[in-house]
Scaffold this motif. Structure first.
Motif, PDB file in Angstrom:
ATOM      1  N   THR A 143       0.765  -0.692   0.003  1.00  0.00           N
ATOM      2  CA  THR A 143       0.011  -0.176  -0.218  1.00  0.00           C
ATOM      3  C   THR A 143       1.030   1.275   0.173  1.00  0.00           C
ATOM      4  OG1 THR A 143      -1.996  -1.155   1.411  1.00  0.00           O
ATOM      5  CG2 THR A 143      -1.102   1.166   0.879  1.00  0.00           C
ATOM      6  N   ASP A 144       2.111   1.129   0.873  1.00  0.00           N
ATOM      7  CA  ASP A 144       2.598   2.515   0.561  1.00  0.00           C
ATOM      8  C   ASP A 144       3.415   2.567  -0.841  1.00  0.00           C
ATOM      9  OD1 ASP A 144       2.798   1.680   3.734  1.00  0.00           O
ATOM     10  OD2 ASP A 144       4.741   1.754   4.373  1.00  0.00           O
ATOM     11  N   HIS A 145       4.042   1.499  -1.160  1.00  0.00           N
ATOM     12  CA  HIS A 145       4.471   1.273  -2.902  1.00  0.00           C
ATOM     13  C   HIS A 145       3.443   2.299  -3.418  1.00  0.00           C
ATOM     14  CE1 HIS A 145       7.059   0.546  -6.184  1.00  0.00           C
ATOM     15  NE2 HIS A 145       5.716   0.075  -6.631  1.00  0.00           N
ATOM     16  N   ALA A 146       2.523   1.621  -3.431  1.00  0.00           N
ATOM     17  CA  ALA A 146       1.267   2.585  -4.362  1.00  0.00           C
ATOM     18  C   ALA A 146       0.837   3.816  -4.088  1.00  0.00           C
ATOM     19  CB  ALA A 146      -0.524   1.602  -4.121  1.00  0.00           C
ATOM     20  N   ASP A 197      -8.662  11.949  -4.717  1.00  0.00           N
ATOM     21  CA  ASP A 197      -8.144  11.800  -5.486  1.00  0.00           C
ATOM     22  C   ASP A 197      -7.150  10.054  -5.142  1.00  0.00           C
ATOM     23  OD1 ASP A 197      -8.954  13.629  -6.945  1.00  0.00           O
ATOM     24  OD2 ASP A 197      -7.295  14.550  -6.986  1.00  0.00           O
ATOM     25  N   LEU A 198      -6.214  10.225  -4.691  1.00  0.00           N
ATOM     26  CA  LEU A 198      -4.951   8.978  -3.871  1.00  0.00           C
ATOM     27  C   LEU A 198      -6.837   8.055  -4.139  1.00  0.00           C
ATOM     28  CD1 LEU A 198      -3.004  10.583  -1.663  1.00  0.00           C
ATOM     29  CD2 LEU A 198      -2.216   8.870  -3.841  1.00  0.00           C
ATOM     30  N   SER A 199      -7.265   8.540  -2.863  1.00  0.00           N
ATOM     31  CA  SER A 199      -8.444   6.851  -2.322  1.00  0.00           C
ATOM     32  C   SER A 199      -9.190   6.015  -4.291  1.00  0.00           C
ATOM     33  CB  SER A 199      -9.740   7.918  -2.110  1.00  0.00           C
ATOM     34  OG  SER A 199     -10.986   6.251  -1.748  1.00  0.00           O
ATOM     35  N   GLY A 214      -7.854   2.377  -4.988  1.00  0.00           N
ATOM     36  CA  GLY A 214      -8.928   1.445  -4.404  1.00  0.00           C
ATOM     37  C   GLY A 214      -9.001   1.266  -2.869  1.00  0.00           C
ATOM     38  N   LEU A 215      -8.245   2.385  -2.300  1.00  0.00           N
ATOM     39  CA  LEU A 215      -8.594   2.989  -0.670  1.00  0.00           C
ATOM     40  C   LEU A 215      -9.767   3.370  -0.401  1.00  0.00           C
ATOM     41  CD1 LEU A 215      -4.856   2.377   0.062  1.00  0.00           C
ATOM     42  CD2 LEU A 215      -6.663   0.241   0.609  1.00  0.00           C
ATOM     43  N   SER A 216      -9.956   3.731   0.811  1.00  0.00           N
ATOM     44  CA  SER A 216     -11.170   4.550   1.326  1.00  0.00           C
ATOM     45  C   SER A 216     -10.523   5.450   1.428  1.00  0.00           C
ATOM     46  CB  SER A 216     -11.606   3.907   2.696  1.00  0.00           C
ATOM     47  OG  SER A 216     -10.410   3.723   3.093  1.00  0.00           O
ATOM     48  N   VAL A 217     -11.036   6.820   2.028  1.00  0.00           N
ATOM     49  CA  VAL A 217      -9.848   7.681   1.850  1.00  0.00           C
ATOM     50  C   VAL A 217     -10.045   8.121   3.781  1.00  0.00           C
ATOM     51  CG1 VAL A 217     -10.695  10.227   2.634  1.00  0.00           C
ATOM     52  CG2 VAL A 217     -11.278   9.777   0.446  1.00  0.00           C
ATOM     53  N   GLY A 218     -10.120   7.059   4.698  1.00  0.00           N
ATOM     54  CA  GLY A 218     -10.473   7.273   5.936  1.00  0.00           C
ATOM     55  C   GLY A 218      -8.433   6.620   5.793  1.00  0.00           C
ATOM     56  N   ALA A 238      -4.818   7.417   6.976  1.00  0.00           N
ATOM     57  CA  ALA A 238      -3.728   6.928   7.902  1.00  0.00           C
ATOM     58  C   ALA A 238      -2.662   6.950   7.438  1.00  0.00           C
ATOM     59  CB  ALA A 238      -4.483   5.288   8.254  1.00  0.00           C
ATOM     60  N   PHE A 239      -2.550   6.432   6.156  1.00  0.00           N
ATOM     61  CA  PHE A 239      -1.480   5.845   5.648  1.00  0.00           C
ATOM     62  C   PHE A 239      -0.553   6.748   4.642  1.00  0.00           C
ATOM     63  CE2 PHE A 239      -2.853   1.729   4.340  1.00  0.00           C
ATOM     64  CZ  PHE A 239      -2.174   0.729   4.499  1.00  0.00           C
TER      65      PHE A 239
END
Length: 79
Positions: free
Chosen positions: A11-14, A29-31, A35-39, A43-44
């Motif tokens: 996930t860090d890499h993505a 935009d990153l979400s 494909g990850l949630s904004v939350g 957190a990341f």
């Protein structure tokens, strides 16, 4: 520093790849890109900021939606 659990490092890499490819991006935009949630993105990003790998800037608060903030104007970039 010890390596992270595989899912975390992937996930860090993505997230870092998105920032490398496009420059500063909002959590929203990153979400969409990852494909990850904004939350989850938030957190990341907090973890990556603590590690000094990402810088977060907030120009202004876009709007409040009840008790939830709209982070459209916040952007993350590589340190």
């Amino acid at each position: 520093m010890a390596p992270m659990i595989d899912g975390w490092s992937e996930t860090d890499h993505a997230i870092l790849e998105c920032l490398r490819e496009t420059g500063p991006m909002s959590p929203d935009d990153l979400s969409h890109r990852t494909g990850l949630s904004v939350g989850e993105i938030t957190a990341f990003l907090a973890m990556l900021v603590r590690e000094g790998r990402v810088r977060v800037r907030m120009g202004e608060l876009a709007q409040e939606e009840g008790n939830r903030l709209n982070w459209q104007r916040m952007s993350a970039s590589l340190s």
